[in-house]
Design a protein around this motif. Structure first.
Motif, PDB file in Angstrom:
ATOM      1  N   ASP A   1      71.871  29.130 -17.218  1.00  0.00           N
ATOM      2  CA  ASP A   1      70.760  29.789 -16.532  1.00  0.00           C
ATOM      3  C   ASP A   1      69.512  29.760 -17.408  1.00  0.00           C
ATOM      4  O   ASP A   1      69.548  29.353 -18.575  1.00  0.00           O
ATOM      5  CB  ASP A   1      71.124  31.222 -16.143  1.00  0.00           C
ATOM      6  CG  ASP A   1      71.580  32.075 -17.326  1.00  0.00           C
ATOM      7  OD1 ASP A   1      71.092  31.843 -18.454  1.00  0.00           O
ATOM      8  OD2 ASP A   1      72.416  32.963 -17.130  1.00  0.00           O
TER       9      ASP A   1
ATOM     10  N   GLU B   1      66.471  30.251  -8.447  1.00  0.00           N
ATOM     11  CA  GLU B   1      67.314  31.145  -9.253  1.00  0.00           C
ATOM     12  C   GLU B   1      66.475  31.897 -10.299  1.00  0.00           C
ATOM     13  O   GLU B   1      65.266  31.733 -10.376  1.00  0.00           O
ATOM     14  CB  GLU B   1      68.411  30.328  -9.945  1.00  0.00           C
ATOM     15  CG  GLU B   1      69.275  29.502  -9.005  1.00  0.00           C
ATOM     16  CD  GLU B   1      70.003  30.357  -7.985  1.00  0.00           C
ATOM     17  OE1 GLU B   1      70.450  31.467  -8.357  1.00  0.00           O
ATOM     18  OE2 GLU B   1      70.115  29.933  -6.823  1.00  0.00           O
ATOM     19  N   THR B   2      67.134  32.697 -11.109  1.00  0.00           N
ATOM     20  CA  THR B   2      66.462  33.535 -12.102  1.00  0.00           C
ATOM     21  C   THR B   2      65.594  32.717 -13.058  1.00  0.00           C
ATOM     22  O   THR B   2      65.994  31.658 -13.534  1.00  0.00           O
ATOM     23  CB  THR B   2      67.505  34.311 -12.924  1.00  0.00           C
ATOM     24  OG1 THR B   2      68.271  35.132 -12.036  1.00  0.00           O
ATOM     25  CG2 THR B   2      66.839  35.203 -13.960  1.00  0.00           C
TER      26      THR B   2
ATOM     27  N   CYS C   1      63.606  37.288 -10.623  1.00  0.00           N
ATOM     28  CA  CYS C   1      64.119  36.427  -9.556  1.00  0.00           C
ATOM     29  C   CYS C   1      63.008  36.111  -8.566  1.00  0.00           C
ATOM     30  O   CYS C   1      62.263  37.018  -8.160  1.00  0.00           O
ATOM     31  CB  CYS C   1      65.276  37.107  -8.829  1.00  0.00           C
ATOM     32  SG  CYS C   1      66.743  37.328  -9.849  1.00  0.00           S
TER      33      CYS C   1
ATOM     34  N   HIS D   1      64.089  27.883 -12.686  1.00  0.00           N
ATOM     35  CA  HIS D   1      65.328  27.272 -12.191  1.00  0.00           C
ATOM     36  C   HIS D   1      65.331  27.309 -10.668  1.00  0.00           C
ATOM     37  O   HIS D   1      66.229  27.892 -10.042  1.00  0.00           O
ATOM     38  CB  HIS D   1      66.547  28.010 -12.751  1.00  0.00           C
ATOM     39  CG  HIS D   1      67.852  27.366 -12.442  1.00  0.00           C
ATOM     40  ND1 HIS D   1      69.055  28.035 -12.537  1.00  0.00           N
ATOM     41  CD2 HIS D   1      68.149  26.102 -12.017  1.00  0.00           C
ATOM     42  CE1 HIS D   1      70.038  27.219 -12.184  1.00  0.00           C
ATOM     43  NE2 HIS D   1      69.503  26.053 -11.872  1.00  0.00           N
TER      44      HIS D   1
END
Length: 297
Positions: free
Chosen positions: A209, A232-233, A246, A229
């Motif tokens: 991540d 995503e986070t 987020c 990403h």
């Protein structure tokens, strides 16, 4: 008196040719869709977004003295961008970028930034020998720099006296050019804006991540690392620690330029005095609005 620029955007200024289809696509797909030509390039995308946030960016790049270059610079000026310091080449054509996108994302892209690479250090003359700065009186403001410059020129910039006082914000332009940012990692200079894949290439490992990737970039010498990403986070890592946020969930209608929009919105938020969590949230909302089609190209 001409108003001084709020930020310098150094790198690719070109035409984006984008083909989009509202269908799932794979390699070899031949489908109906729309093809558009719009001003683009990482530096220009960042500058256009900064202008929408009320800032006055100046472009440092190379554009050909051809009809496409004339038209591109006219569009830039109409958008409120300072083009006074763009290097105009008599023998190099205006660069182009071509991408194919489906509902499943970017299928393929080719960036033809050969003229920018060939122009090399000529685009930096306003910073090295005035009117924007010199080695003895370096430019003291914000600089957004993209990885479409050659590796040797980026390496020179990482240590150049002319950039010693600048607030450097750096993006690799694409995963294929991520390793060009290594000089800034080694020098511990500037803020790196990368996605998860680009962070992995710089660190030569795979990350689960963005927070993990941001921490690894700091460990390898980065002064600051902001890692995205997709949906995503996202993470922002500094010596004070790694924070995360987020992005909003939206229907994605376009991809090209999303990272540039995120970076520009983040810079604008920090210039407006927002703290790290607020700036990160603001940038994610702006990028989400862009990919959903709610923000103009």
């Amino acid at each position: 008196m001409t108003r001084a620029p709020d930020i310098l955007c150094i790198g690719s200024v070109l035409w984006d040719v984008i083909g989009r289809a509202n269908l799932h696509m794979t390699v070899g797909s031949d489908v109906p869709g729309r093809i558009t030509r719009i001003p683009g390039g990482v530096a220009l995308n960042i500058a256009m977004t900064l202008a929408r946030f009320g800032l006055r960016p100046a472009l440092l790049s190379s554009v050909g003295r051809d009809s496409q270059g004339d038209e591109l610079l006219a569009e830039c000026r109409a958008l409120g961008l300072d083009t006074d310091h763009v290097y105009l080449s008599e023998d190099l054509p205006t660069d182009r970028y071509m991408a194919i996108e489906g509902v499943n994302g970017l299928i393929a892209a080719i960036a033809d930034a050969h003229s920018l690479e060939a122009a090399g250090k000529k685009i930096l003359r306003p910073l090295i020998d005035g009117p924007l700065g010199t080695a003895d009186a370096p430019y003291p403001g914000a600089v957004a720099l993209d990885g479409n410059l050659t590796e040797s020129l980026l390496s020179e910039i990482a240590d150049a006296p002319a950039f010693a006082a600048a607030d450097l914000r750096i993006a690799p332009a694409s995963p294929g050019k991520a390793l060009r940012l290594m000089p800034f990692l080694r020098a511990g200079r500037g803020t790196l804006y990368v996605n998860l894949e680009e962070a992995g290439l710089l660190c030569q490992q795979t990350f689960a991540d963005a927070p993990e990737a941001a921490a690894a970039l700091l460990a390898r010498g980065a002064s600051r690392a902001i890692v995205t990403h997709g949906g995503e986070t996202c993470a922002d890592g500094t010596s004070e620690g790694v924070i995360r946020a987020c992005p909003p969930k939206v229907l994605v209608t376009r991809i090209t330029g999303a990272g540039d929009t995120f970076m520009a919105a983040h810079i604008a938020a920090e210039r407006a005095g927002k703290d790290r969590p607020s700036a990160l949230s603001h940038a994610l909302k702006a990028a989400a609005a862009y990919v959903s089609g709610d923000m103009p190209s």
